[in-house]
Design a protein around this motif. Structure first.
Motif, mmCIF file in Angstrom:
data_model
loop_
_atom_site.group_PDB
_atom_site.id
_atom_site.type_symbol
_atom_site.label_atom_id
_atom_site.label_comp_id
_atom_site.label_asym_id
_atom_site.label_seq_id
_atom_site.Cartn_x
_atom_site.Cartn_y
_atom_site.Cartn_z
ATOM 1 N N ILE A 1 0.834 -1.206 0.000
ATOM 2 C CA ILE A 1 0.000 0.000 0.000
ATOM 3 C C ILE A 1 0.870 1.258 0.000
ATOM 4 C CG2 ILE A 1 -1.676 1.346 1.320
ATOM 5 C CD1 ILE A 1 -2.888 -1.302 2.214
ATOM 6 N N THR A 2 1.831 1.341 0.929
ATOM 7 C CA THR A 2 2.588 2.596 1.032
ATOM 8 C C THR A 2 3.516 2.812 -0.163
ATOM 9 O OG1 THR A 2 4.188 1.481 2.455
ATOM 10 C CG2 THR A 2 2.491 2.772 3.547
ATOM 11 N N SER A 3 3.872 1.738 -0.875
ATOM 12 C CA SER A 3 4.739 1.922 -2.039
ATOM 13 C C SER A 3 3.983 2.446 -3.241
ATOM 14 C CB SER A 3 5.402 0.601 -2.445
ATOM 15 O OG SER A 3 6.229 0.133 -1.446
ATOM 16 N N THR B 1 -3.382 7.245 -1.113
ATOM 17 C CA THR B 1 -4.767 7.359 -0.658
ATOM 18 C C THR B 1 -4.882 7.476 0.865
ATOM 19 O OG1 THR B 1 -5.407 6.085 -2.570
ATOM 20 C CG2 THR B 1 -7.065 6.359 -0.873
ATOM 21 N N PRO B 2 -4.106 6.692 1.665
ATOM 22 C CA PRO B 2 -4.234 6.846 3.117
ATOM 23 C C PRO B 2 -3.972 8.282 3.579
ATOM 24 C CG PRO B 2 -3.034 4.848 2.632
ATOM 25 C CD PRO B 2 -3.218 5.565 1.322
ATOM 26 N N ARG C 1 -4.554 10.999 1.808
ATOM 27 C CA ARG C 1 -5.724 11.793 1.421
ATOM 28 C C ARG C 1 -6.875 11.527 2.372
ATOM 29 N NH1 ARG C 1 -4.493 10.989 -4.460
ATOM 30 N NH2 ARG C 1 -2.814 12.505 -4.674
ATOM 31 N N LEU C 2 -7.004 10.264 2.814
ATOM 32 C CA LEU C 2 -8.090 9.924 3.739
ATOM 33 C C LEU C 2 -7.950 10.716 5.032
ATOM 34 C CD1 LEU C 2 -8.559 6.055 3.383
ATOM 35 C CD2 LEU C 2 -10.062 7.888 2.604
ATOM 36 N N ILE C 3 -6.700 10.900 5.491
ATOM 37 C CA ILE C 3 -6.480 11.668 6.712
ATOM 38 C C ILE C 3 -6.998 13.090 6.518
ATOM 39 C CG2 ILE C 3 -4.741 12.697 8.209
ATOM 40 C CD1 ILE C 3 -3.013 10.304 7.771
ATOM 41 N N THR C 4 -6.676 13.666 5.366
ATOM 42 C CA THR C 4 -7.143 15.016 5.079
ATOM 43 C C THR C 4 -8.668 15.060 5.107
ATOM 44 O OG1 THR C 4 -5.278 15.087 3.578
ATOM 45 C CG2 THR C 4 -6.788 16.946 3.494
ATOM 46 N N ALA C 5 -9.274 14.079 4.469
ATOM 47 C CA ALA C 5 -10.734 14.031 4.417
ATOM 48 C C ALA C 5 -11.315 13.888 5.821
ATOM 49 C CB ALA C 5 -11.182 12.872 3.538
ATOM 50 N N LEU C 6 -10.668 13.041 6.608
ATOM 51 C CA LEU C 6 -11.133 12.800 7.972
ATOM 52 C C LEU C 6 -11.045 14.089 8.787
ATOM 53 C CD1 LEU C 6 -12.012 10.482 9.885
ATOM 54 C CD2 LEU C 6 -9.636 10.346 10.604
#
Ligand code: UDP
Ligand code: MG
Length: 312
Positions: free
Chosen positions: A225-227, A231-232, A234-239
């Motif tokens: 995932i991290t490579s 998206t994770p 961006r999800l933090i920003t959305a959260l």
């Protein structure tokens, strides 16, 4: 029209399966030669990934007796992906097939892979048609994981592990990817070239235990995932955005309540719950950020992916 084939097999503590695996693969080479699909000098490359048992001794002994067997010994255990890369980059064939030492993948489809390659395909993915032989847990987690990767926009071949054929030029292209932490399943589709899939049924490991405990599986999953996906982040920003919005709405609601009614109870719940909630969200977000920072840290050091102790 036949080509030189190299089969790369990473081995970590595989002394239990090695004799049978090498016997079957040598028989396969023989068979493919008689079909005139591959040349006389095609061979097997066993990569010893720092085994603690006598896997290397077995490889060495076989290599002495057969000109079709080569051994590559890594200086220590570096994990499946790195062992595989070491083998691929050392092998000399025009076409390279990678396969696990436990032969859970059906070796007879290598013939189909070669036929597809003849038709001008550079990458052939081995894809499992069924996962009956895996435990329900492994099946469930693997499927969720593939879905998750897809959701995050990672281009990945469903139910394909590291059983695949690569042409020499595809491998050369792979060599240009300089990441130290290579997640092969994610990189190979990025290479482009014409690709195809062959299906096979996955068998059970015929001896020994899985060398992929949950810990290594999770590490590989996180790497994947991290490579390949931000998206994770961006999800933090959305959260963060949603939580802010929610708190504004809550504040308005409290003000209105105060103005219109007298029934607002001065409770501690409304102040304590958000503190814990936001604390949790923040720690989680810092953790995710940390994963990416760690990745940058590891990549900037540019350490070698593997160190070869001996080649025979
Ligand atoms: N392997 C390796 N280094 C490791 C762990 C595994 O080279 O640190 C090799 C192992 O010998 C095998 C392949 O990777 O050839 C896949 O491992 P295994 O079959 O145990 O995984 P599973 O099929 O259970 O996912
Ligand atoms: Mg296996």
């Amino acid at each position: 029209m036949s080509i030189k084939l190299s089969i790369v097999i990473p081995c970590y503590n595989e002394s239990e399966v090695f004799p049978e695996t090498s016997r079957r693969l040598l028989a396969l080479l023989d068979h493919l030669q008689t079909q005139a699909l591959i040349t006389e000098d095609s061979s097997l490359y066993f990569v010893d990934d720092g085994s603690e048992d006598n896997t290397w001794q077995l490889i060495q002994k076989l290599a002495e007796n057969s000109s079709h067997v080569h051994g590559i010994k890594l200086s220590r255990n570096r994990g499946h992906q790195n062992a595989l890369l070491a083998g691929l980059f050392c092998a000399e064939g025009d076409v390279l097939v990678s396969i696990d030492a436990d032969l859970q993948d059906d070796i007879s489809v290598i013939e189909n892979m070669l036929i597809k390659h003849r038709e001008g395909v550079d990458i052939v993915y081995g894809v499992r048609s069924a996962r009956d032989t895996d435990t329900a847990f492994k099946r469930g987690t693997a499927e969720t994981y593939y879905r998750l990767l897809e959701l995050m926009g990672v281009d990945i071949v469903y139910n394909h592990a590291d059983y695949r054929l690569l042409s020499r030029r595809a491998l050369t292209a792979l060599g240009d990817f300089n990441e130290v932490n290579l997640f092969l399943r994610g990189i190979i589709p990025l290479l482009g070239f014409r690709s195809a899939t062959v299906e096979y049924e996955r068998h059970e490991r015929f001896a020994g235990e899985s060398k992929y405990p949950l810990r290594k599986m999770l590490a590989l999953a996180a790497d994947g995932i991290t490579s390949f996906s931000v998206t994770p982040l961006r999800l933090i920003t959305a959260l963060g955005f949603s939580v802010c919005l929610f708190s504004v709405v809550m504040a308005l609601w409290i003000v209105l309540g105060k103005l219109l009614t007298d029934s607002i109870v001065p409770g501690w719940a409304s102040s304590v719950v958000p503190i814990y909630f936001l604390g949790g969200v923040q720690l989680l977000s810092i953790g995710v950020l940390g994963e990416y920072v760690a990745k940058i840290y590891l990549e900037t050091k540019r350490r070698p992916r593997y160190i070869i102790e001996r080649i025979i």
